[in-house]
Design a protein around this motif. Structure first.
Motif, short mmCIF file in Angstrom:
data_model
loop_
_atom_site.label_atom_id
_atom_site.label_comp_id
_atom_site.label_asym_id
_atom_site.label_seq_id
_atom_site.Cartn_x
_atom_site.Cartn_y
_atom_site.Cartn_z
N UNK A 59 106.44 8.81 60.91
CA UNK A 59 107.24 8.86 62.01
C UNK A 59 106.55 8.80 63.44
N UNK A 60 106.88 7.77 64.21
CA UNK A 60 106.16 7.56 65.41
C UNK A 60 106.23 8.55 66.54
N UNK A 61 105.23 8.62 67.14
CA UNK A 61 104.98 9.42 68.48
C UNK A 61 106.23 9.74 69.30
N UNK A 62 106.58 10.88 69.71
CA UNK A 62 107.76 10.89 70.60
C UNK A 62 107.40 12.15 71.44
N UNK A 63 107.93 12.13 72.62
CA UNK A 63 107.84 13.18 73.78
C UNK A 63 109.23 13.40 74.54
N UNK A 64 109.41 14.29 75.28
CA UNK A 64 110.42 14.51 76.27
C UNK A 64 109.86 14.35 77.64
N UNK A 65 110.54 13.45 78.48
CA UNK A 65 109.85 13.28 79.88
C UNK A 65 111.03 13.23 81.02
N UNK A 66 110.84 13.82 81.94
CA UNK A 66 111.63 13.78 83.26
C UNK A 66 111.28 12.40 83.82
N UNK A 67 112.35 11.40 84.07
CA UNK A 67 112.35 10.32 85.02
C UNK A 67 112.91 10.42 85.92
N UNK A 68 112.56 9.65 87.17
CA UNK A 68 113.10 9.42 88.33
C UNK A 68 114.16 8.47 88.00
N UNK A 69 115.34 8.38 88.65
CA UNK A 69 116.36 7.12 88.69
C UNK A 69 115.78 5.90 88.76
N UNK A 70 116.02 4.75 88.20
CA UNK A 70 115.70 3.71 88.26
C UNK A 70 116.43 2.48 87.96
N UNK A 71 116.35 1.53 88.18
CA UNK A 71 117.37 0.24 87.81
C UNK A 71 116.47 -0.69 87.19
N UNK A 72 117.05 -1.66 86.41
CA UNK A 72 116.66 -2.60 85.63
C UNK A 72 117.54 -3.91 86.27
N UNK A 73 116.90 -5.08 86.82
CA UNK A 73 117.65 -6.15 87.11
C UNK A 73 117.44 -7.21 85.99
N UNK B 184 114.67 5.92 64.32
CA UNK B 184 114.25 7.28 64.53
C UNK B 184 114.91 7.96 65.39
N UNK B 185 115.09 7.94 66.44
CA UNK B 185 115.82 8.65 67.59
C UNK B 185 117.15 9.06 66.95
N UNK B 186 117.93 8.08 66.62
CA UNK B 186 119.47 8.20 66.22
C UNK B 186 119.48 8.68 64.96
N UNK B 187 118.62 8.68 63.99
CA UNK B 187 118.78 8.96 62.99
C UNK B 187 118.12 10.10 62.19
N UNK B 188 116.73 10.27 62.85
CA UNK B 188 116.10 11.66 62.51
C UNK B 188 116.02 12.66 63.52
N UNK B 189 115.76 12.38 64.89
CA UNK B 189 115.59 13.22 65.70
C UNK B 189 116.79 13.74 66.69
N UNK B 190 117.70 13.01 66.66
CA UNK B 190 118.99 13.51 67.46
C UNK B 190 120.06 14.11 66.82
N UNK B 191 119.62 14.89 65.94
CA UNK B 191 120.41 15.57 64.74
C UNK B 191 120.95 17.02 65.49
N UNK B 192 122.05 17.62 64.89
CA UNK B 192 122.66 18.64 65.21
C UNK B 192 121.22 19.97 65.28
N UNK B 193 120.26 19.91 64.81
CA UNK B 193 119.16 20.75 64.74
C UNK B 193 118.36 20.61 65.96
#
Length: 163
Positions: free
Chosen positions: A1-15, A118-127
């Motif tokens: 599994x690749x490394x992951x972390x939770x981080x608070x980000x300020x609002x931003x935009x992509x053009x 990984x995010x949607x299949x392994x991490x963001x599960x009901x647990x």
């Protein structure tokens, strides 16, 4: 599994530039991978990505997957605080918590797909304490080399008990 972390980000935009993704049912559908690659290659070949360099806040390349009005869109561009160029569109990312997944080596598209799987299949599960918030997902090319990529995927999340 690749490394992951939770981080608070300020609002931003992509053009950048936007296309409609077809034949998928949600923001993370495997049918989108080839469409994303084709769109990005067309933007490189046509010089549109190069036209955004003067507006970029960093050397990173950005893409976004967003659901808007029941349709899934893909954006490719740069993060920018500058006025929107006439030839571009924008996508806004809200301030908040993001699940950040990192990877390196190989083609950027394959690395992004692996991290999103990984995010949607392994991490963001009901647990898991957090769930996808529904805001745009960012794909970030950190080293500018899509053939031997260093990438991150930023998935906006919220605590499960937060509603």
């Amino acid at each position: 599994m690749n490394p992951f972390k939770l981080e608070t980000k300020m609002a931003f935009r992509v053009i950048g530039f936007k296309t409609t993704l077809l034949e998928g049912t949600h923001v993370h559908s495997p049918q989108f991978s080839g469409q994303k690659t084709t769109f990005f290659k067309e933007l490189i070949a046509g010089g549109q990505m190069a036209s955004l360099r003067p507006y970029a806040d960093s050397g990173y390349g950005y893409a976004a997957v967003a659901e808007e009005d029941g349709q899934i869109y893909y954006y490719a561009g740069v993060q920018s605080d500058q006025p929107l160029p006439e030839h571009a569109v924008e996508v806004h990312f809200p301030a908040g918590e993001y699940l950040i997944l990192s990877g390196s080596g190989g083609l950027s598209r394959l690395a992004f797909d692996k991290l999103e799987d990984q995010a949607f299949g392994s991490l963001l599960t009901a647990e898991f304490e957090y769930k996808y918030s529904g805001a745009p997902i960012a794909e970030v090319l950190l080293n500018g080399d899509p053939m031997d990529a260093e990438v991150e995927v930023w998935v906006p999340v919220r605590k499960r008990n937060a509603g």
